[in-house]
Design a protein around this motif. Structure first.
Motif, PDB file in Angstrom:
ATOM      1  N   THR A   1      45.564  34.406  33.902  1.00 30.71           N
ATOM      2  CA  THR A   1      46.046  35.771  34.124  1.00 30.71           C
ATOM      3  C   THR A   1      45.494  36.709  33.060  1.00 30.71           C
ATOM      4  O   THR A   1      45.055  37.824  33.364  1.00 30.71           O
TER       5      THR A   1
ATOM      6  N   ARG B   1      43.207  39.964  33.646  1.00 29.61           N
ATOM      7  CA  ARG B   1      43.723  41.255  33.180  1.00 29.61           C
ATOM      8  C   ARG B   1      42.720  41.935  32.256  1.00 29.61           C
ATOM      9  O   ARG B   1      42.464  43.137  32.366  1.00 29.61           O
TER      10      ARG B   1
ATOM     11  N   ILE C   1      38.287  42.104  38.363  1.00 31.43           N
ATOM     12  CA  ILE C   1      39.227  40.990  38.411  1.00 31.43           C
ATOM     13  C   ILE C   1      38.566  39.755  39.001  1.00 31.43           C
ATOM     14  O   ILE C   1      38.713  38.645  38.495  1.00 31.43           O
TER      15      ILE C   1
ATOM     16  N   GLU D   1      48.253  39.663  39.980  1.00 30.06           N
ATOM     17  CA  GLU D   1      47.163  40.471  39.418  1.00 30.06           C
ATOM     18  C   GLU D   1      46.131  40.805  40.500  1.00 30.06           C
ATOM     19  O   GLU D   1      45.665  41.937  40.624  1.00 30.06           O
TER      20      GLU D   1
END
Lengths: 210, 210
Positions: free
Chosen positions: A82, A86, A103, A144
DNA sequence: GGGCTTTCTTGACACTGTCAAGATCCGGAA
DNA sequence: TTCCGGATCTTGACAGTGTCAAGAAAGCCC
């Protein structure tokens, strides 16, 4: 190599205490290092124990077994994952397309740079994927991706679950099949296809992808 | 006849080199059965040898080691995989969209029904994916997918490599992430998304997928 | 038949995860 | 303080794994 055991009555000096302190976390950290260094098959209970400086049976008091350790490792790996996505998102600017591309770039790069970890996260058979902590951590990673898909929803401003699944499947398949890897798996065609083109083809109206 | 049971294939009639005939093929067959029955971790050199009725060290004379056996198994599995996709294609009719959907359905079903085999084919670390026989067999499977993508090429009648990679990544990611599985991995959202919707979104002009 | 190769067996080794029993040490109670 | 329970870690063992070495059995060619 020359491992000279210390005499029992040596009072001073950095003798390893009988109680490690935080062996559970040390084992998880050692496992991640092993996976990064040696790949998916490099993680072993005994090697992790050795790296943490304890005997081969010490982990049994912190993990019910190898599957339990793997589950903890996968959970921590999802947190790192994650973070990687991010970070890639924050470095990609504000444009929705650039953000989603960022991403996905983070996703693919993590899969390549941490292949051992990635294998444990998604593929290792004996990870307990119904473990609540694992579930919540992995869903944070999924969130996300989901957030970045929102601008492309067909039901905007509501999320478009079909699109989320499509993007996730696309980027995951691309990463797992090794299309983005420096060391392709063998059946990778040349020239190597750029992921952004694939992605635009999915999220943008036809004709706008070029 | 007090004949020992035959191995799966019979190449040249009744003349069998005595002992166990074609042990190499018998070991591959036994390995596939083990993978189907017990999953990815069910395949063991010793168990395959036992199932083929020989001692634990006999395979060494036919395979350089476990990686070599795995490579042979993966190669044979890719042939089965191609057959599954081909069968699904033939049962899908003549419409290009239905045909591509059929192939993808075969892809996903094979991944679910033969998870152990699928793992060896695509994921097992010690398969030699640069082996020429493996390469040619896996590329035959890829060709099945590629052919079905042709009607959707943007450079028709030339193939559209970007689209092929996109479809392959999409269906592979979908299969591996378990979206099409009866027993989802844990983070599968509900309701389970249908793959055809995802596929149409990729290959058809925007707006036509609904 | 005599040699030679291939095929398979037996036995061993280091490594794995797991369990049992004992040693060690921390923390709280007397 | 002393003492003791329990948590923590070690040692040792076991079955299972892949792999190697040495030897037996069977086919093949001369």
């Amino acid at each position: 190599m020359s491992e000279t055991p210390k005499p029992a009555d040596s009072l001073s000096g950095p003798v390893r205490p009988h109680h490690h302190g935080n062996l559970r976390q040390a084992l998880i950290t050692a496992s991640i290092q092993l996976l990064d260094a040696e790949g998916a098959s490099g993680l072993t209970l005994r090697k992790a124990a050795a790296r943490a400086g304890v005997s081969h049976a010490a982990p049994a008091h912190h993990f019910a077994g190898l599957p339990d350790l793997l589950t903890a490792v996968a959970t921590e790996a999802f947190a790192l994952f994650t973070g990687a996505m991010r970070e890639a998102r924050q470095g990609a600017g504000d444009d929705p397309t650039a953000r989603l591309e960022g991403i996905c770039r983070g996703y693919i790069r993590f899969a390549n740079d941490h292949a051992g970890l990635f294998h444990v996260m998604f593929l290792a058979a004996d990870v307990d994927r119904s473990n609540p902590t694992f579930l919540s951590t992995s869903e944070t990673a999924y969130a996300e991706l989901r957030l970045a898909c929102l601008p492309f929803s067909r039901q905007a401003p509501d999320p478009d679950q079909q699109l989320e699944i499509a993007v996730w499947s696309l980027v995951h398949g691309y990463a797992v099949l090794g299309f983005g890897a420096c060391d392709p798996k063998g059946f990778t065609p040349t020239p190597r296809p750029d992921f952004n083109g694939l992605l635009r083809r999915l999220v943008l109206p036809a004709g706008a992808a070029d």
